[in-house]
Design an enzyme around this catalytic site. Structure first.
Site, PDB file in Angstrom:
ATOM      1  CE  LYS A  13      21.912  63.054  52.081  1.00  0.00           C
ATOM      2  NZ  LYS A  13      22.797  63.037  52.013  1.00  0.00           N
ATOM      3  NE  ARG A  88      22.979  56.685  52.839  1.00  0.00           N
ATOM      4  CZ  ARG A  88      23.790  57.680  53.961  1.00  0.00           C
ATOM      5  NH1 ARG A  88      22.732  58.139  54.726  1.00  0.00           N
ATOM      6  NH2 ARG A  88      24.428  58.583  53.461  1.00  0.00           N
ATOM      7  NE  ARG A 127      30.322  66.867  55.669  1.00  0.00           N
ATOM      8  CZ  ARG A 127      29.399  66.613  55.103  1.00  0.00           C
ATOM      9  NH1 ARG A 127      27.697  67.146  54.885  1.00  0.00           N
ATOM     10  NH2 ARG A 127      29.528  65.068  54.963  1.00  0.00           N
ATOM     11  NE  ARG A 160      29.943  62.935  58.100  1.00  0.00           N
ATOM     12  CZ  ARG A 160      29.099  63.131  57.181  1.00  0.00           C
ATOM     13  NH1 ARG A 160      28.345  64.277  57.046  1.00  0.00           N
ATOM     14  NH2 ARG A 160      28.977  62.389  56.199  1.00  0.00           N
ATOM     15  NE  ARG A 171      30.251  59.917  52.501  1.00  0.00           N
ATOM     16  CZ  ARG A 171      30.631  60.762  52.767  1.00  0.00           C
ATOM     17  NH1 ARG A 171      32.167  61.428  52.835  1.00  0.00           N
ATOM     18  NH2 ARG A 171      29.654  62.043  53.070  1.00  0.00           N
TER      19      ARG A 171
END
Ligand code: AP5
Length: 214
Positions: A13, A88, A127, A160, A171
């Protein structure tokens, strides 16, 4: 053009939003980035959101309502927006409809990024992000030129806190139980464009580009 981009954690995203906002001149609004900034500056919102985010849970709708209402009152939204990671929950989607109605605005398209969960594990754990300019990297598919340093602004890259396999599992659960119904909500309004996110970033963007231009 007023757009939403929805997808499970790691579907791309943020990566696609950076390309869409430049190509279609829309204001990119990421609730995840807004919440991380609030946590970094330890605002009241940040203090409330921190525990939920660290646990891989969604932040309560009331908190999201407050930050979104404030963001939508700013002028840059009027030229078109791209909401990344919002709404969401179905409650957030209904709330957004009401706020937009009061502003005389509407959503034009919802981009739904699709990918197999197994691919997401490698994307999330590899990431790295720039805490300053928000550029997104991956240690294998998009490494920075100098390891650990942002190509754009020179800041030290970070991982993160919620980019662990344990948090990803939570998640994903939250995504399937609370966010997938949001896609059905917009599907009933014929706004959803399904996009295959398991391709090279440029190919994913080309699919989005043709949906938005078509
Ligand atoms: P948020 O920040 O929105 O995180 P997320 O939804 O978990 O999504 P990610 O940012 O992890 O992934 P992404 O899809 O943007 O992928 P990216 O482009 O970085 O939310 C975080 C938390 O905040 C939530 O868990 C919740 O607690 C809270 N929150 C936020 N909004 C909320 C709301 N509205 N209501 C309640 N709570 C809320 O890509 C991932 C990696 O893959 C990168 O390394 C990238 O380089 C790589 N990559 C991307 N595309 C490709 C590709 N095509 N090929 C190969 N690699 C790729």
């Amino acid at each position: 053009m007023n757009l939403l981009i929805i997808g499970a954690p790691g579907t791309g995203k943020g990566t696609m939003s950076a390309l869409i906002k430049d190509a279609f001149k829309v204001t990119h609004v990421s609730t995840g980035d807004m919440l991380r900034e609030a946590i970094a500056s330890q605002t009241e919102v940040g203090k409330k959101a921190q525990e939920f985010m660290n646990n891989g849970q969604l932040v309560p709708d009331e908190i999201i309502h407050d930050i979104i209402s404030e963001r939508l009152s700013k002028d840059d939204i009027k030229n078109g927006f791209l909401f990344d990671g919002y709404p969401r929950t179905v409650n957030q989607a209904i709330d957004l409809d009401n706020i937009l109605k009061s502003l005389g605005m509407k959503i034009d398209k919802v981009i739904d990024l699709n990918i197999n969960d197994e691919v997401l594990k490698a994307r999330i754990t590899g990431r790295r992000v720039c805490p300053n300019c928000k550029e997104i990297y991956h240690i294998v598919s998009k490494p920075s030129k100098v390891e650990g340093v942002c190509d754009v602004c020179g800041e030290k890259l970070i991982q993160r806190g919620d980019d662990t396999l344990e948090s990803l599992e939570k998640r994903l659960k939250a995504y399937y139980s609370q966010t997938e119904p949001v896609i059905e909500y917009y599907d009933k309004q014929s706004l959803v464009a399904k996009v295959n996110a398991d391709q090279k970033p440029q190919e994913v963007f080309e699919e989005i580009d043709s949906v938005l231009k078509g």
